[in-house]
Design a protein around this motif. Structure first.
Motif, PDB file in Angstrom:
ATOM      1  N   THR A 152      40.532 -31.038 -17.337  1.00 46.72           N
ATOM      2  CA  THR A 152      41.351 -31.447 -16.197  1.00 46.72           C
ATOM      3  C   THR A 152      40.596 -31.185 -14.893  1.00 46.72           C
ATOM      4  OG1 THR A 152      42.372 -29.267 -15.940  1.00 46.72           O
ATOM      5  CG2 THR A 152      43.424 -30.804 -17.496  1.00 46.72           C
ATOM      6  N   LYS A 153      41.097 -31.752 -13.810  1.00 45.21           N
ATOM      7  CA  LYS A 153      40.497 -31.520 -12.499  1.00 45.21           C
ATOM      8  C   LYS A 153      40.566 -30.046 -12.132  1.00 45.21           C
ATOM      9  CE  LYS A 153      41.400 -36.124 -10.589  1.00 45.21           C
ATOM     10  NZ  LYS A 153      42.123 -36.904  -9.546  1.00 45.21           N
ATOM     11  N   GLU A 154      41.671 -29.403 -12.510  1.00 43.52           N
ATOM     12  CA  GLU A 154      41.839 -27.982 -12.192  1.00 43.52           C
ATOM     13  C   GLU A 154      40.817 -27.137 -12.945  1.00 43.52           C
ATOM     14  OE1 GLU A 154      44.299 -30.039 -13.037  1.00 43.52           O
ATOM     15  OE2 GLU A 154      45.254 -30.219 -11.065  1.00 43.52           O
ATOM     16  N   GLN A 155      40.598 -27.459 -14.220  1.00 39.96           N
ATOM     17  CA  GLN A 155      39.614 -26.719 -15.008  1.00 39.96           C
ATOM     18  C   GLN A 155      38.219 -26.906 -14.439  1.00 39.96           C
ATOM     19  OE1 GLN A 155      40.618 -28.501 -18.793  1.00 39.96           O
ATOM     20  NE2 GLN A 155      41.725 -26.689 -19.478  1.00 39.96           N
ATOM     21  N   LEU A 156      37.886 -28.129 -14.089  1.00 42.87           N
ATOM     22  CA  LEU A 156      36.562 -28.416 -13.549  1.00 42.87           C
ATOM     23  C   LEU A 156      36.370 -27.773 -12.176  1.00 42.87           C
ATOM     24  CD1 LEU A 156      34.064 -29.919 -14.510  1.00 42.87           C
ATOM     25  CD2 LEU A 156      34.866 -31.930 -13.266  1.00 42.87           C
ATOM     26  N   ARG A 157      37.456 -27.683 -11.413  1.00 42.90           N
ATOM     27  CA  ARG A 157      37.376 -27.055 -10.100  1.00 42.90           C
ATOM     28  C   ARG A 157      36.944 -25.595 -10.215  1.00 42.90           C
ATOM     29  NH1 ARG A 157      42.401 -27.637  -8.395  1.00 42.90           N
ATOM     30  NH2 ARG A 157      42.011 -29.755  -7.665  1.00 42.90           N
ATOM     31  N   GLU A 158      37.451 -24.903 -11.230  1.00 38.00           N
ATOM     32  CA  GLU A 158      37.076 -23.498 -11.400  1.00 38.00           C
ATOM     33  C   GLU A 158      35.590 -23.356 -11.704  1.00 38.00           C
ATOM     34  OE1 GLU A 158      38.853 -19.383 -13.344  1.00 38.00           O
ATOM     35  OE2 GLU A 158      39.597 -21.316 -14.072  1.00 38.00           O
ATOM     36  N   PHE A 159      35.041 -24.297 -12.467  1.00 40.39           N
ATOM     37  CA  PHE A 159      33.605 -24.295 -12.735  1.00 40.39           C
ATOM     38  C   PHE A 159      32.816 -24.514 -11.447  1.00 40.39           C
ATOM     39  CE2 PHE A 159      29.864 -26.974 -14.173  1.00 40.39           C
ATOM     40  CZ  PHE A 159      29.083 -25.887 -14.565  1.00 40.39           C
ATOM     41  N   HIS A 160      33.250 -25.454 -10.629  1.00 42.12           N
ATOM     42  CA  HIS A 160      32.571 -25.730  -9.357  1.00 42.12           C
ATOM     43  C   HIS A 160      32.627 -24.513  -8.432  1.00 42.12           C
ATOM     44  CE1 HIS A 160      31.698 -30.162  -9.499  1.00 42.12           C
ATOM     45  NE2 HIS A 160      32.504 -30.043 -10.528  1.00 42.12           N
ATOM     46  N   GLU A 161      33.775 -23.835  -8.411  1.00 44.40           N
ATOM     47  CA  GLU A 161      33.905 -22.631  -7.590  1.00 44.40           C
ATOM     48  C   GLU A 161      32.961 -21.537  -8.076  1.00 44.40           C
ATOM     49  OE1 GLU A 161      38.055 -21.818  -7.979  1.00 44.40           O
ATOM     50  OE2 GLU A 161      38.650 -23.226  -6.409  1.00 44.40           O
ATOM     51  N   ALA A 162      32.842 -21.420  -9.386  1.00 46.66           N
ATOM     52  CA  ALA A 162      31.941 -20.409  -9.949  1.00 46.66           C
ATOM     53  C   ALA A 162      30.488 -20.717  -9.609  1.00 46.66           C
ATOM     54  CB  ALA A 162      32.130 -20.327 -11.463  1.00 46.66           C
ATOM     55  N   LEU A 163      30.127 -21.984  -9.629  1.00 47.66           N
ATOM     56  CA  LEU A 163      28.763 -22.370  -9.243  1.00 47.66           C
ATOM     57  C   LEU A 163      28.461 -21.902  -7.823  1.00 47.66           C
ATOM     58  CD1 LEU A 163      28.534 -26.026 -10.622  1.00 47.66           C
ATOM     59  CD2 LEU A 163      27.356 -24.019 -11.527  1.00 47.66           C
ATOM     60  N   THR A 164      29.410 -22.120  -6.919  1.00 49.57           N
ATOM     61  CA  THR A 164      29.237 -21.688  -5.537  1.00 49.57           C
ATOM     62  C   THR A 164      29.065 -20.184  -5.456  1.00 49.57           C
ATOM     63  OG1 THR A 164      30.570 -23.559  -4.766  1.00 49.57           O
ATOM     64  CG2 THR A 164      30.287 -21.721  -3.238  1.00 49.57           C
ATOM     65  N   CYS A 165      29.839 -19.459  -6.275  1.00 48.63           N
ATOM     66  CA  CYS A 165      29.789 -17.995  -6.258  1.00 48.63           C
ATOM     67  C   CYS A 165      28.403 -17.455  -6.624  1.00 48.63           C
ATOM     68  CB  CYS A 165      30.814 -17.416  -7.224  1.00 48.63           C
ATOM     69  SG  CYS A 165      32.519 -17.582  -6.672  1.00 48.63           S
ATOM     70  N   VAL A 166      27.692 -18.160  -7.503  1.00 47.31           N
ATOM     71  CA  VAL A 166      26.380 -17.665  -7.946  1.00 47.31           C
ATOM     72  C   VAL A 166      25.227 -18.424  -7.300  1.00 47.31           C
ATOM     73  CG1 VAL A 166      27.246 -16.749 -10.119  1.00 47.31           C
ATOM     74  CG2 VAL A 166      26.399 -19.105 -10.044  1.00 47.31           C
ATOM     75  N   GLY A 167      25.556 -19.225  -6.284  1.00 47.47           N
ATOM     76  CA  GLY A 167      24.507 -19.885  -5.520  1.00 47.47           C
ATOM     77  C   GLY A 167      23.882 -21.095  -6.186  1.00 47.47           C
ATOM     78  N   LEU A 168      24.635 -21.771  -7.065  1.00 45.07           N
ATOM     79  CA  LEU A 168      24.140 -22.980  -7.714  1.00 45.07           C
ATOM     80  C   LEU A 168      24.807 -24.208  -7.094  1.00 45.07           C
ATOM     81  CD1 LEU A 168      24.162 -21.705 -11.415  1.00 45.07           C
ATOM     82  CD2 LEU A 168      22.174 -21.971  -9.922  1.00 45.07           C
ATOM     83  N   GLN A 169      24.154 -25.350  -7.234  1.00 43.31           N
ATOM     84  CA  GLN A 169      24.607 -26.558  -6.551  1.00 43.31           C
ATOM     85  C   GLN A 169      25.287 -27.549  -7.496  1.00 43.31           C
ATOM     86  OE1 GLN A 169      24.263 -26.637  -3.208  1.00 43.31           O
ATOM     87  NE2 GLN A 169      23.295 -24.618  -3.425  1.00 43.31           N
ATOM     88  N   ASP A 170      26.321 -28.225  -6.989  1.00 42.45           N
ATOM     89  CA  ASP A 170      27.021 -29.248  -7.766  1.00 42.45           C
ATOM     90  C   ASP A 170      26.096 -30.377  -8.191  1.00 42.45           C
ATOM     91  OD1 ASP A 170      29.235 -27.741  -7.374  1.00 42.45           O
ATOM     92  OD2 ASP A 170      30.339 -29.202  -6.185  1.00 42.45           O
ATOM     93  N   ASP A 171      25.120 -30.709  -7.331  1.00 43.82           N
ATOM     94  CA  ASP A 171      24.260 -31.851  -7.649  1.00 43.82           C
ATOM     95  C   ASP A 171      23.242 -31.535  -8.742  1.00 43.82           C
ATOM     96  OD1 ASP A 171      22.515 -30.224  -6.266  1.00 43.82           O
ATOM     97  OD2 ASP A 171      22.154 -31.628  -4.617  1.00 43.82           O
ATOM     98  N   GLU A 172      23.234 -30.287  -9.229  1.00 46.79           N
ATOM     99  CA  GLU A 172      22.353 -29.908 -10.329  1.00 46.79           C
ATOM    100  C   GLU A 172      23.055 -29.985 -11.690  1.00 46.79           C
ATOM    101  OE1 GLU A 172      19.622 -26.375  -9.248  1.00 46.79           O
ATOM    102  OE2 GLU A 172      21.419 -26.041  -8.019  1.00 46.79           O
ATOM    103  N   ILE A 173      24.330 -30.327 -11.718  1.00 50.29           N
ATOM    104  CA  ILE A 173      25.120 -30.266 -12.951  1.00 50.29           C
ATOM    105  C   ILE A 173      24.650 -31.293 -13.973  1.00 50.29           C
ATOM    106  CG2 ILE A 173      27.425 -30.508 -13.969  1.00 50.29           C
ATOM    107  CD1 ILE A 173      28.603 -29.599 -11.326  1.00 50.29           C
ATOM    108  N   LEU A 174      24.485 -30.823 -15.210  1.00 48.38           N
ATOM    109  CA  LEU A 174      24.223 -31.687 -16.359  1.00 48.38           C
ATOM    110  C   LEU A 174      25.515 -31.760 -17.170  1.00 48.38           C
ATOM    111  CD1 LEU A 174      20.784 -30.182 -17.456  1.00 48.38           C
ATOM    112  CD2 LEU A 174      21.152 -32.293 -16.154  1.00 48.38           C
ATOM    113  N   TYR A 175      26.046 -32.961 -17.345  1.00 44.92           N
ATOM    114  CA  TYR A 175      27.292 -33.151 -18.087  1.00 44.92           C
ATOM    115  C   TYR A 175      27.006 -33.686 -19.491  1.00 44.92           C
ATOM    116  CZ  TYR A 175      29.923 -32.751 -13.683  1.00 44.92           C
ATOM    117  OH  TYR A 175      30.470 -32.310 -12.501  1.00 44.92           O
ATOM    118  N   THR A 176      27.889 -33.345 -20.415  1.00 45.13           N
ATOM    119  CA  THR A 176      27.867 -33.989 -21.725  1.00 45.13           C
ATOM    120  C   THR A 176      28.941 -35.074 -21.733  1.00 45.13           C
ATOM    121  OG1 THR A 176      29.459 -32.425 -22.657  1.00 45.13           O
ATOM    122  CG2 THR A 176      27.112 -31.870 -22.882  1.00 45.13           C
ATOM    123  N   ASP A 177      28.961 -35.869 -22.809  1.00 49.31           N
ATOM    124  CA  ASP A 177      29.951 -36.948 -22.915  1.00 49.31           C
ATOM    125  C   ASP A 177      30.489 -36.965 -24.339  1.00 49.31           C
ATOM    126  OD1 ASP A 177      31.455 -39.243 -22.986  1.00 49.31           O
ATOM    127  OD2 ASP A 177      29.885 -40.565 -22.221  1.00 49.31           O
TER     128      ASP A 177
END
Length: 201
Positions: A152-177
């Motif tokens: 869900t958007k809410e679940q993914l939002r928590e991942f994005h927030e965690a990335l920010t917390c550890v200094g990682l960037q959204d544009d570096e994300i590798l997704y599976t399908d």
């Protein structure tokens, strides 16, 4: 072949202490039996940011990935059954690992190498994350898992927030399908064989 989360790290997360409140719960904590029961079962690898070049290159080839994690609470060990889709074909792996309760880390043994990851429990019991190399900015990584192949958007939002917390960037994300998964038939066959064996025993 190492799992995307099976990357070496043993320490907790002493860095990034002055964080926003959203980051407060994102620290490795001692692992309990309750924790392990929550982690038991089937999980889908959803996404990751991996700065370590070896793991990043491997992760780029993963089209879909799910696995079963079975903790042994008395021996503090783990059994993994992984179903990887790479190059439009299914690759099945079985491996073991260990639980480091006080460190808040889990490990997986792949080709005689033991890889460690900090366990980060999310607010949502249907997801969790693994943090790698927290003290090494050049190799730091964070991976995200869920009970379903789509989140869900809410679940993914928590991942994005965690990335920010550890200094990682959204544009570096590798997704599976999950739609590219080729392992469904093998999983179904193996599950039927297990049921048959359990019935006969």
């Amino acid at each position: 072949m190492a799992l995307p989360w099976a990357l070496a790290v043993l320490s907790l997360l002493p860095l990034l202490s002055a964080q926003s409140p959203v980051c407060d719960h994102l620290e490795a904590a001692p692992i309990t039996n309750t924790t392990l029961q929550r982690l038991s079962g089937k999980w889908f690898y959803i996404a990751a940011v991996l700065r370590n070049s070896e793991y990043q290159n491997e992760s780029r080839g993963i089209e879909a990935d799910f696995f079963y994690m079975t903790p042994n609470l008395t021996e503090d060990s783990l059994l993994f059954r992984q179903y990887l889709t790479m190059g439009h074909r299914c690759i099945y792996n079985v491996s073991s690992g260990n639980i480091q309760r006080q460190n808040g880390t889990l490990s997986q043994i792949v080709q005689d190498r033991e890889h460690f990851a900090n366990l980060w429990l999310t607010k949502d019991p249907e997801t969790f994350m693994f943090l790698f190399f927290p003290e090494d900015e050049q190799n730091r990584g964070l991976s995200f898992y869920a009970r379903k192949p789509e989140v869900t958007k809410e679940q993914l939002r928590e991942f994005h927030e965690a990335l920010t917390c550890v200094g990682l960037q959204d544009d570096e994300i590798l997704y599976t399908d999950g739609k590219k998964d080729q392992c469904g038939p093998l999983e179904k066959q193996q599950e039927e064989e297990r049921k048959k064996e359990n019935t006969e025993s």
